[in-house]
Design an enzyme around this catalytic site. Structure first.
Site, PDB file in Angstrom:
ATOM      1  N   ARG A   1      58.762  37.117  16.850  1.00  0.00           N
ATOM      2  CA  ARG A   1      57.415  37.189  17.438  1.00  0.00           C
ATOM      3  C   ARG A   1      56.589  38.153  16.580  1.00  0.00           C
ATOM      4  O   ARG A   1      56.562  39.353  16.838  1.00  0.00           O
ATOM      5  CB  ARG A   1      57.489  37.713  18.871  1.00  0.00           C
ATOM      6  CG  ARG A   1      58.089  36.742  19.876  1.00  0.00           C
ATOM      7  CD  ARG A   1      58.029  37.328  21.268  1.00  0.00           C
ATOM      8  NE  ARG A   1      58.209  36.347  22.305  1.00  0.00           N
ATOM      9  CZ  ARG A   1      59.341  36.159  22.994  1.00  0.00           C
ATOM     10  NH1 ARG A   1      60.401  36.890  22.738  1.00  0.00           N
ATOM     11  NH2 ARG A   1      59.409  35.242  23.956  1.00  0.00           N
TER      12      ARG A   1
ATOM     13  N   GLU B   1      55.022  23.885  23.659  1.00  0.00           N
ATOM     14  CA  GLU B   1      54.706  24.761  24.788  1.00  0.00           C
ATOM     15  C   GLU B   1      53.633  24.163  25.698  1.00  0.00           C
ATOM     16  O   GLU B   1      53.328  24.743  26.736  1.00  0.00           O
ATOM     17  CB  GLU B   1      54.189  26.112  24.273  1.00  0.00           C
ATOM     18  CG  GLU B   1      55.163  26.844  23.381  1.00  0.00           C
ATOM     19  CD  GLU B   1      54.613  28.175  22.911  1.00  0.00           C
ATOM     20  OE1 GLU B   1      54.957  29.193  23.509  1.00  0.00           O
ATOM     21  OE2 GLU B   1      53.820  28.172  21.943  1.00  0.00           O
TER      22      GLU B   1
ATOM     23  N   ARG C   1      57.588  32.943  13.714  1.00  0.00           N
ATOM     24  CA  ARG C   1      56.444  32.300  14.359  1.00  0.00           C
ATOM     25  C   ARG C   1      55.175  32.982  13.868  1.00  0.00           C
ATOM     26  O   ARG C   1      55.105  34.216  13.833  1.00  0.00           O
ATOM     27  CB  ARG C   1      56.564  32.457  15.868  1.00  0.00           C
ATOM     28  CG  ARG C   1      55.323  31.975  16.592  1.00  0.00           C
ATOM     29  CD  ARG C   1      55.500  31.969  18.062  1.00  0.00           C
ATOM     30  NE  ARG C   1      55.400  33.288  18.628  1.00  0.00           N
ATOM     31  CZ  ARG C   1      55.608  33.552  19.911  1.00  0.00           C
ATOM     32  NH1 ARG C   1      55.995  32.583  20.726  1.00  0.00           N
ATOM     33  NH2 ARG C   1      55.478  34.761  20.374  1.00  0.00           N
TER      34      ARG C   1
ATOM     35  N   ASN D   1      58.874  29.354  28.336  1.00  0.00           N
ATOM     36  CA  ASN D   1      58.080  30.294  29.150  1.00  0.00           C
ATOM     37  C   ASN D   1      56.684  29.716  29.368  1.00  0.00           C
ATOM     38  O   ASN D   1      56.180  29.663  30.479  1.00  0.00           O
ATOM     39  CB  ASN D   1      57.965  31.659  28.465  1.00  0.00           C
ATOM     40  CG  ASN D   1      59.315  32.216  28.058  1.00  0.00           C
ATOM     41  OD1 ASN D   1      60.328  31.816  28.614  1.00  0.00           O
ATOM     42  ND2 ASN D   1      59.334  33.106  27.088  1.00  0.00           N
ATOM     43  N   ASP D   2      56.075  29.285  28.268  1.00  0.00           N
ATOM     44  CA  ASP D   2      54.748  28.694  28.398  1.00  0.00           C
ATOM     45  C   ASP D   2      54.815  27.247  28.870  1.00  0.00           C
ATOM     46  O   ASP D   2      54.001  26.817  29.678  1.00  0.00           O
ATOM     47  CB  ASP D   2      54.000  28.777  27.056  1.00  0.00           C
ATOM     48  CG  ASP D   2      53.362  30.145  26.876  1.00  0.00           C
ATOM     49  OD1 ASP D   2      52.739  30.624  27.841  1.00  0.00           O
ATOM     50  OD2 ASP D   2      53.507  30.738  25.798  1.00  0.00           O
TER      51      ASP D   2
ATOM     52  N   ARG E   1      52.989  32.453  34.444  1.00  0.00           N
ATOM     53  CA  ARG E   1      54.306  33.030  34.147  1.00  0.00           C
ATOM     54  C   ARG E   1      54.410  34.480  34.580  1.00  0.00           C
ATOM     55  O   ARG E   1      55.498  35.037  34.616  1.00  0.00           O
ATOM     56  CB  ARG E   1      54.647  32.871  32.650  1.00  0.00           C
ATOM     57  CG  ARG E   1      53.662  33.539  31.729  1.00  0.00           C
ATOM     58  CD  ARG E   1      53.892  33.148  30.275  1.00  0.00           C
ATOM     59  NE  ARG E   1      54.823  34.034  29.599  1.00  0.00           N
ATOM     60  CZ  ARG E   1      55.138  33.931  28.310  1.00  0.00           C
ATOM     61  NH1 ARG E   1      54.631  32.962  27.578  1.00  0.00           N
ATOM     62  NH2 ARG E   1      55.972  34.772  27.755  1.00  0.00           N
TER      63      ARG E   1
ATOM     64  N   HIS F   1      57.010  48.163  28.358  1.00  0.00           N
ATOM     65  CA  HIS F   1      57.650  48.667  27.140  1.00  0.00           C
ATOM     66  C   HIS F   1      59.100  49.067  27.399  1.00  0.00           C
ATOM     67  O   HIS F   1      60.000  48.749  26.638  1.00  0.00           O
ATOM     68  CB  HIS F   1      56.932  49.952  26.693  1.00  0.00           C
ATOM     69  CG  HIS F   1      55.911  49.731  25.639  1.00  0.00           C
ATOM     70  ND1 HIS F   1      56.184  49.034  24.498  1.00  0.00           N
ATOM     71  CD2 HIS F   1      54.628  50.130  25.538  1.00  0.00           C
ATOM     72  CE1 HIS F   1      55.108  49.016  23.747  1.00  0.00           C
ATOM     73  NE2 HIS F   1      54.131  49.664  24.358  1.00  0.00           N
TER      74      HIS F   1
HETATM   75  C1  PEP Z   1      57.631  30.710  25.167  1.00  0.00           C
HETATM   76  O1  PEP Z   1      56.472  30.531  25.574  1.00  0.00           O
HETATM   77  O2  PEP Z   1      58.649  30.218  25.719  1.00  0.00           O
HETATM   78  C2  PEP Z   1      57.862  31.572  23.998  1.00  0.00           C
HETATM   79  C3  PEP Z   1      59.065  31.685  23.477  1.00  0.00           C
HETATM   80  O3  PEP Z   1      56.788  32.278  23.523  1.00  0.00           O
HETATM   81  P1  PEP Z   1      56.246  33.656  24.201  1.00  0.00           P
HETATM   82  O4  PEP Z   1      57.194  34.018  25.322  1.00  0.00           O
HETATM   83  O5  PEP Z   1      56.208  34.665  23.118  1.00  0.00           O
HETATM   84  O6  PEP Z   1      54.904  33.213  24.684  1.00  0.00           O
HETATM   85 MG    MG Z   2      54.793  31.081  24.259  1.00  0.00          MG
END
Ligand code: PEP
Ligand code: MG
Length: 560
Positions: A287, A424, A323, A447-448, A458, A189
């Site tokens: 998000r 993703e 999203r 990221n995913d 990750r 946080h």
């Molecule tokens: C991602 O996966 O790159 C993404 C933007 O979604 P999150 O980080 O919320 O999973």
């Molecule tokens: Mg993601």
């Protein structure tokens, strides 16, 4: 050179210099073997609970006004812990057994804190909330004093073992030069809050932090993840001058005229203004699951409408990409009572959960979005997370049609937004042509995508070298996605962390991305990098980078 350098995890790529103020527990418990009058102790406990409730209500109100309604919701959770009958019973039983009120509170909360600490992800953060409530009660029961975080001298650097949500909500970025904590990671946080306020911060420094004395001058370098103790003149000046690149309000284009949209990633309404202040053209990733956290029941359709409406009204000339709910994986929502999964990152995440026939969360959210699109000032776009198949996209599009029809039947104003898919999963990359043919845009979640292309968690530092989007395997996946989008007349953006790294801007522009979306704090730097980029050169270098065989060969092409 600084007298000493401590290392941790950088939470915000900014540096600040200031004077250490320790924020500690500062509570010493009475001797547990002392004489106790159970009746008097029970009364003291009841008074402390009453006072704590009044303090929490006042802080809730002040935070709602200063930071925002959803940040203030943390205090509702604290009030609930304060009133938890299991904890209250445990305290009263201990007092009945001859324990003083302070030690009884410490024991009763201790067990619960340990339980939450043993859990994953966001559940573990509940332990912070419980500590917060326990310390508040102990302060009242022992007359302990605490530094007032909302009234620190200008140029303070706050050091603490940990900072809880209600602690961080009190920090004033105008006065605080930064903070560093013994515990915590990039997704704690405290780290997320620091990024949304562009506050220099280093978390997870470890016990060595405790050796820094109150009043010491330090530099918090949130980029390098270091704390410089007694910096020299050059280090002090460099940190003081680090306000990042100048804010550019207007849309930016490369030196040879290719426009690149630069948008912000947000998760809460209070992050909207800071994003606009840093020159975001709009929101590239909202998000929405953050709207579901730190509360006991899902937000209603009207609450979701208000949150999206606020985003659209903050960017009247821009686009806001919302999203749909992305829960599962590391994002848990306790009150939804979802089944435990052995392998949650490969389980019922993202769109899979929204399409589960047992839930109406998706329909409610879509109605809220369509209504906001009709009423809000900016342009709404909606995208679906973690899509792997065309069937999933078709089902999500059908749900959107149903929501439109439902609102029309009821005579409620609704507007169909632009629609997109997040890329993703490897399957989505291979199917990008089919997906692009059905939507207006694709947005790459690196990221995913990196996690699934490289089979590297990750969140696991041990495979951090593999979870790097500059591996050529990931660059080729990005290239393929961009080509498929453009062939299908869709625009393509990126909203993973990679998009916010100014050292990679030339590469991403060269790969053909039309939009980059990132934490607000790096927007000015990325806008500056776009203006310095020559698209024609960038495109040649990006070809060389993606065709390289190794990550180091990729870096040879992008670092020269
Ligand atoms: C991602 O996966 O790159 C993404 C933007 O979604 P999150 O980080 O919320 O999973
Ligand atoms: Mg993601």
């Amino acid at each position: 050179m600084a007298e000493r350098t401590l290392r941790g995890t950088g939470a915000t790529p900014r540096s600040g210099v200031g004077t250490v103020v320790w924020y500690g527990r500062d509570i010493s418990l009475p001797d547990p073997d002392g004489e106790v009058d159970p009746e008097a102790e029970t009364e003291r406990f009841a008074d402390a609970v009453e006072t704590a409730r009044a303090e929490l209500e006042a802080e809730r109100e002040a935070t709602a006004e200063r930071v925002g309604e959803s940040e203030a919701a943390v205090f509702d959770a604290h009030i609930q812990f304060l009133e938890d009958p299991t904890i209250e019973d445990a305290v009263e039983t201990s007092i009945g057994d001859g324990v003083d009120a302070a030690n009884a509170v410490d024991d009763a909360f201790g067990g619960h804190i340990e339980q939450f600490e043993g859990m994953d992800g966001r559940m573990a953060e509940r332990a912070d909330d419980l500590r917060d409530v326990r310390d508040r009660l102990l302060r009242l029961l022992t007359d302990g004093e605490r530094v007032d975080l909302s009234d620190l001298p200008e140029g303070s650097v706050v050091l603490a073992e940990r900072l809880t949500p209600s602690d961080t909500a009190q920090l004033d970025p105008e006065r605080v030069a930064g903070f560093a904590t013994v515990t915590g990671g990039r997704t704690s946080h405290a780290a997320i809050f620091a990024r949304s306020l562009a506050l220099p911060a280093v978390v997870g420094v470890g016990d060595e932090l405790e050796s820094i004395e109150e009043g010491t001058e330090v530099v918090v370098d949130g980029d390098a993840g270091t704390l410089l103790i007694e910096p020299d003149d050059d280090e002090r000046e460099a940190a003081a001058a680090d306000s990042g690149a100048a804010v550019v309000e207007a849309a930016v284009e490369t030196a040879d005229g290719r426009e690149i949209e630069i948008a912000a990633n947000v998760g809460r309404p209070e992050e909207l203004e800071p994003a606009a202040d840093r020159g975001a053209d709009g929101v590239g990733l909202y998000r929405t699951e953050f709207l579901f956290l730190d509360r006991e029941t899902p937000p209603s359709e009207d609450e979701q409408y208000e949150a999206v409406r606020e985003a659209l009204d903050t960017f009247p000339e821009g686009r806001v990409v919302v999203r749909t709910l992305d829960i599962g994986g590391d994002k848990r929502i306790p009150y939804l009572d979802l089944p435990e999964e052995e392998n949650p990152f490969l389980g019922e995440r993202g769109i899979r959960r929204s399409l589960d026939p047992d839930t109406d969360l998706f329909a409610t959210q879509l109605r809220a979005l369509l209504r906001a699109a009709a009423d809000g000032a900016g342009d709404l776009a909606v995208m679906f997370p973690l899509v792997a198949t065309v069937e999933e996209l078709d089902a999500a599009l059908a749900a959107l049609d149903d929501a439109v029809a439902d609102l029309e039947d009821r005579g409620v104003a609704a507007e169909r937004p632009e629609v997109g898919v997040m890329i993703e999963t490897p399957s989505a990359v291979f199917m990008a042509d089919e997906l692009a043919a059905r939507v207006d845009f694709l947005s790459i979640g690196t990221n995913d995508l990196t996690q699934y292309v490289m089979a590297a968690d990750r969140e696991n530092e041990r495979v951090g070298d593999l979870h790097d989007p500059t591996h050529p395997g990931v660059l080729r996946a990005i290239h393929r996605t961009v080509e498929a989008a453009h062939d299908g007349d869709a625009w393509v953006g990126m909203c993973g962390e990679m998009a916010g790294d100014p050292d990679l801007t030339e590469l991403l522009v060269g790969l053909g991305l039309d939009e980059l979306s990132m934490s607000a704090v790096t927007i000015p730097d990325v806008k500056a990098a776009v203006r310095e980029t020559e698209y024609s050169t960038a495109s040649e270098r990006a070809d060389a980078a993606r065709l390289a065989a190794t990550r180091s060969a990729v870096h040879d092409t992008i670092d020269t």
